[in-house]
Design a protein around this motif. Sequence first.
Motif, mmCIF file in Angstrom:
data_model
loop_
_atom_site.group_PDB
_atom_site.id
_atom_site.type_symbol
_atom_site.label_atom_id
_atom_site.label_comp_id
_atom_site.label_asym_id
_atom_site.label_seq_id
_atom_site.Cartn_x
_atom_site.Cartn_y
_atom_site.Cartn_z
ATOM 1 N N ASP A 564 0.814 -1.220 0.000
ATOM 2 C CA ASP A 564 0.000 0.000 0.000
ATOM 3 C C ASP A 564 0.846 1.268 0.000
ATOM 4 O O ASP A 564 0.344 2.343 -0.309
ATOM 5 C CB ASP A 564 -0.906 0.041 1.244
ATOM 6 C CG ASP A 564 -1.735 -1.209 1.398
ATOM 7 O OD1 ASP A 564 -2.094 -1.790 0.362
ATOM 8 O OD2 ASP A 564 -2.021 -1.596 2.547
ATOM 9 N N LEU A 565 2.109 1.146 0.373
ATOM 10 C CA LEU A 565 2.938 2.317 0.637
ATOM 11 C C LEU A 565 3.042 3.285 -0.544
ATOM 12 O O LEU A 565 2.922 4.508 -0.350
ATOM 13 C CB LEU A 565 4.338 1.868 1.086
ATOM 14 C CG LEU A 565 5.256 2.951 1.639
ATOM 15 C CD1 LEU A 565 4.581 3.693 2.788
ATOM 16 C CD2 LEU A 565 6.573 2.341 2.103
ATOM 17 N N PRO A 566 3.243 2.822 -1.776
ATOM 18 C CA PRO A 566 3.337 3.795 -2.884
ATOM 19 C C PRO A 566 2.080 4.645 -3.031
ATOM 20 O O PRO A 566 2.172 5.842 -3.332
ATOM 21 C CB PRO A 566 3.559 2.902 -4.109
ATOM 22 C CG PRO A 566 4.133 1.630 -3.567
ATOM 23 C CD PRO A 566 3.498 1.440 -2.226
ATOM 24 N N PHE A 593 4.708 -0.434 11.415
ATOM 25 C CA PHE A 593 4.132 0.372 10.337
ATOM 26 C C PHE A 593 4.520 1.844 10.486
ATOM 27 O O PHE A 593 4.945 2.487 9.528
ATOM 28 C CB PHE A 593 2.612 0.208 10.363
ATOM 29 C CG PHE A 593 1.884 1.060 9.367
ATOM 30 C CD1 PHE A 593 1.950 0.790 8.008
ATOM 31 C CD2 PHE A 593 1.115 2.137 9.792
ATOM 32 C CE1 PHE A 593 1.260 1.569 7.090
ATOM 33 C CE2 PHE A 593 0.435 2.928 8.883
ATOM 34 C CZ PHE A 593 0.514 2.636 7.524
ATOM 35 N N GLU A 594 4.380 2.384 11.701
ATOM 36 C CA GLU A 594 4.729 3.790 11.906
ATOM 37 C C GLU A 594 6.214 4.016 11.661
ATOM 38 O O GLU A 594 6.610 5.025 11.060
ATOM 39 C CB GLU A 594 4.360 4.231 13.320
ATOM 40 C CG GLU A 594 4.652 5.709 13.557
ATOM 41 C CD GLU A 594 4.272 6.172 14.946
ATOM 42 O OE1 GLU A 594 4.820 7.207 15.380
ATOM 43 O OE2 GLU A 594 3.460 5.504 15.606
ATOM 44 N N LYS A 595 7.043 3.096 12.105
ATOM 45 C CA LYS A 595 8.491 3.217 11.881
ATOM 46 C C LYS A 595 8.797 3.232 10.390
ATOM 47 O O LYS A 595 9.620 4.031 9.909
ATOM 48 C CB LYS A 595 9.205 2.051 12.562
ATOM 49 C CG LYS A 595 10.729 2.093 12.470
ATOM 50 C CD LYS A 595 11.328 0.941 13.278
ATOM 51 C CE LYS A 595 12.857 1.018 13.303
ATOM 52 N NZ LYS A 595 13.443 0.786 11.960
ATOM 53 N N MET A 596 8.110 2.379 9.630
ATOM 54 C CA MET A 596 8.323 2.346 8.181
ATOM 55 C C MET A 596 7.961 3.677 7.545
ATOM 56 O O MET A 596 8.668 4.178 6.665
ATOM 57 C CB MET A 596 7.481 1.217 7.567
ATOM 58 C CG MET A 596 7.584 1.105 6.057
ATOM 59 S SD MET A 596 6.542 -0.210 5.370
ATOM 60 C CE MET A 596 4.903 0.440 5.706
ATOM 61 N N HIS A 600 10.606 6.549 5.801
ATOM 62 C CA HIS A 600 10.508 6.396 4.349
ATOM 63 C C HIS A 600 11.371 7.417 3.635
ATOM 64 O O HIS A 600 11.468 8.578 4.045
ATOM 65 C CB HIS A 600 9.059 6.522 3.890
ATOM 66 C CG HIS A 600 8.837 6.115 2.480
ATOM 67 N ND1 HIS A 600 8.805 7.014 1.430
ATOM 68 C CD2 HIS A 600 8.665 4.889 1.922
ATOM 69 C CE1 HIS A 600 8.600 6.364 0.300
ATOM 70 N NE2 HIS A 600 8.504 5.072 0.573
ATOM 71 N N GLU A 601 11.986 7.001 2.563
ATOM 72 C CA GLU A 601 12.946 7.839 1.839
ATOM 73 C C GLU A 601 12.324 9.100 1.260
ATOM 74 O O GLU A 601 13.012 10.105 1.050
ATOM 75 C CB GLU A 601 13.588 7.027 0.718
ATOM 76 C CG GLU A 601 12.576 6.480 -0.284
ATOM 77 C CD GLU A 601 13.202 5.571 -1.329
ATOM 78 O OE1 GLU A 601 12.468 5.183 -2.265
ATOM 79 O OE2 GLU A 601 14.402 5.275 -1.218
ATOM 80 N N SER A 602 11.006 9.091 1.021
ATOM 81 C CA SER A 602 10.358 10.280 0.460
ATOM 82 C C SER A 602 10.315 11.429 1.448
ATOM 83 O O SER A 602 10.225 12.592 1.063
ATOM 84 C CB SER A 602 8.934 9.938 0.017
ATOM 85 O OG SER A 602 8.117 9.640 1.144
ATOM 86 N N GLY A 603 10.309 11.108 2.741
ATOM 87 C CA GLY A 603 10.250 12.132 3.774
ATOM 88 C C GLY A 603 8.878 12.731 4.002
ATOM 89 O O GLY A 603 8.721 13.621 4.850
#
Length: 1038
Positions: A564-566, A593-596, A600-603
Amino acid sequence: MASQEKQGTASTKPLSFKILAAPSTSVHEARLGKLLRIGRRGVETPNYFTLSSRGSVPHLSQDTVRNHTAITGIHTALEDYYAEAVQKLKPDIAFSMADVVHSKPGAKRKEKMGDRTQSWLKDIISAVEDDDDKATGTAVFAPVLPIETEEQSYYLDALKDDFAGSISGLVLYDTTSVLSIPDGLSCLPRVLTADVRNPHKLLEAVAVGLDIFVVPFIGSATDAGIALDFSFPVQKPEGSNAPLQLGIDMWSDSYAVDTSPLRHDCDCYTCTFHHRAYLQHLLSAKEMLGWVLLQIHNHRVMDYFFAGIRSCINDGSFDGQMKAFGQIYEPELPEKTGQGPRTRGYQHKSEGGGEPRMNPRLTVHWMMEKRNSQKHLYLAPALTHTLLRSRALQKCSDEIPFQGCIRPQNFGFSNLQVRLERMSRALRPLFVTVTWGAGGSTSSGSLQLVELCQRQLGLTTCLHLTCTNMKKKLIDHALEEVKALGVRNILALRGDPPREEEYRLQSEEGTEDEEESNDHFVWAIDLVKYIRRTHGDYFCIGVAAYPEGHAGESHPVDQDPKHDLPYLVEKMKAGADFVMTQLFYDEHAYISFEKMLREHESGVFATIPIIPGLMPIQNYQILKRTTKLSHCKLPQQFLEKLEDVRGNDEAVKRVGVDILSEMVENIKKVKSKGPRGFHFYTLNLEKAVGFLLEKCDLIPFDQSLDPNDSLAIDDFALPNGIEANSPTTNGVSSPIPMTSRHRVDSTASQDQLTTSTSLKTSPASPPSRATTLAISHGLTPAGREATWDDYPNGRFGDHRSPAFGTPLTYSPTSLPVPPHVARALWGEPASPADITALFVSHLAGNPPHQLPWSESASLSPETALIQPQLHTLNSERNWWTIASQPAVDGIPSADPTHGWGPPGGFIFQKAFVEFFCSASDFHTHLLPYLRSEPVAPQISFYAGNAAGDFVSSEHSGAVHAVTWGSFPGKEIVTATMVEEVSFRAWVEEAFGRWAEWGRVVRSEESRKFLRRWRGRGGLLMLSGMGIGKGRRGVCGMF
């Protein structure tokens, strides 16, 4: 055109209609007629009724209407208590209410439109039939719905077969509905209430055989300063090829010195005594007389217009003149250029001026502020009385938002207001969220609850807004309404999957109407982008996330949040401000999940609020169903704790509070790199969430709001010396042992507490937070009264409860399984025998193990005790049973089959059976038997159908207890009850499942059968101590 005179209705009706000249070949062509009523002058048709607001024609006083217009009728729309208003006001004509939506309805809504409209028609006919003088009473006009003929075929058949003798005319909401009028009703007068924008549309409606019109553009032209200037038949000036204007914009400076009348051939008061320069001066000076004179003139122009129409129909030139009118006149009225009149309260919302509001609404919005070169999100209250503290949201782990659910019942809504006020004072949420009806089905209820929270209670409110199955117009309406209410927070959701794709038959593919598609809003990101594009930064927008992954959508094989992340990243980049999660019970999944997200690289997730969603555990079965439908994992250690107390709701709540509090504490231990809060799905229940927040120390203290704010309610010194954390408090077991921090003494009053320091408060002052929290916990007599409904209150609940009918989860359909599973389970039934076979097989323990009306995939252990009797009802009578229980007299609460509740109690229940049957069986066999002398005192019954018909052996307002229990130290607990309001609500849902089933099947034969049976069947519930006794059990009475 054949000239004739034909009576359209019987002479005994209060209003008759004569067709004076009708088409000789088709009933859908222009026609002449006359409405006749005793004591009124006849109304020649085609003609129009003037639109009014609360009985007043805008800008015109009663004497002006009488002396200076030729208005033949006035149309007034009423908002509430329609049948009562008709009885009191005794109008000449009453348009029965219709279930009509502003946007194009979906398939599910269409199923209900005819049923509701037919029910309302019965109500209004009953109301007017009470009038002793039928000849001078109110004439009823029945609606024809603006949907396809097939979709309302049962309703139209009922109009022709059952209501023809009681209705005097028809009301239409678009011109195409004239094609749906049954042949037997074609001679009735037809009224069009649609918003016809201009004279061209009026002529088109006349051309298909409509008789009476409500013409809103008369008033809108007047408000815009437009003097209507058209005629029929056409009179075009010689030597001019330019298209003629339909009106004159009197705001134009070119008329400042023009002393000619508005029209030279007009004999109205305005054109006789005044000129254009005078009108232009009045408008410029904002003198109301200007709009009065325009309104007089514009009505006179419409009188001429319809007189010309009737003349042309009579001489056979109507079609040619209509074509000429379209060629000579501009297609639309002139645009408004002036400001318009000062709007009065009885008219409509203000559209002009742009002046600032005298009393600014409460607005709470997100504010970006630079501090140490970093961006922080702040919540800024616009008014000081809001409960929201002005502090950084990254500190809001000590604060909590709540979710409220909407219900259609008025009693529950009134009680909900009291509960919300108490919860806001005791628990102090950061904000509250309000769910949105799927497809806009309950959008008015959502907005009503939003107004209650935001305006009346001063709570910062966030509206859940779904976008699929909703047209752009409805989305725009919702956003404008909440904006007007001062709401600046939206949780943008996709909602249910698009329905048309799931349920379209193969023969229907490629025929989808563009307006019925969901091209504007397919995913939540479409809604986020749209709100940002149309409203800029006005709204703070949240989006949903799934700590355990979104099942079946983003990745059908493996439920994983990484899939779902993208999409979540794209929603943030599109303009979302915060993330709120789906409910979960695995805190480790959420922490990961919150840590991910934070890393995340997008910031995009680094500093935004991420709010976990938690649902307090109210009931074991509800928990199992909720986790199943939401694909939420229930950890084994939690399940084991709950299994031991599954039959005791009070113990389940107690264990549930322990489970949730442990989760909250574990999440709080993990330091977040950004703002975090806790979002609780309350289901409109307060006790469990109150204990949970108190135990987790999540309720913020603020002595500026309450001097007693630091007081806790962990224990009480009652008059008899019993403390609240002892086994019983006033005979009620204390659900949760707590550690004492402060002591609060009870006073003589049962609903107020004061501190042991005898702090004096004014009688008019609201109770302290400690007092209110004690009430929310149910620890005082007033508290037990306030939390009387503290259990999931649904199918067999009490409609007065704020929690009655609250949704437990979001589900794509009203069926208990997805469409593809439904087709696999129940096939494509095409006859009653096919339905009977499904029920008989299910009762025998064979597939299907679940039916459309069962929430569980297994039969209750009680069913085995009465299985032979139920088999007889289904196989021999074709009465399809969906709920039943045997009689029980004082069985211990620990009994494995019938037991529930705390140990040491006793269970009692009346036998009951609930089943579907045909209307003919009910009226021919069942109803006479149930009303017979030996049976009536022994058996109670409730019966209803999809059309809204209802009959019962009980008087209105009676509450019929079916299951109850007696437990040590407690009052009698009623677990199951039936009464009129809740049964009616269940009837609507039960027949809604028939309709849903009809959309799931693929074959046309099966679909038609299910729709037909839904329209002809009934639901019956029987209960009585005599049922279940003797050898024949539940079948003994038959």
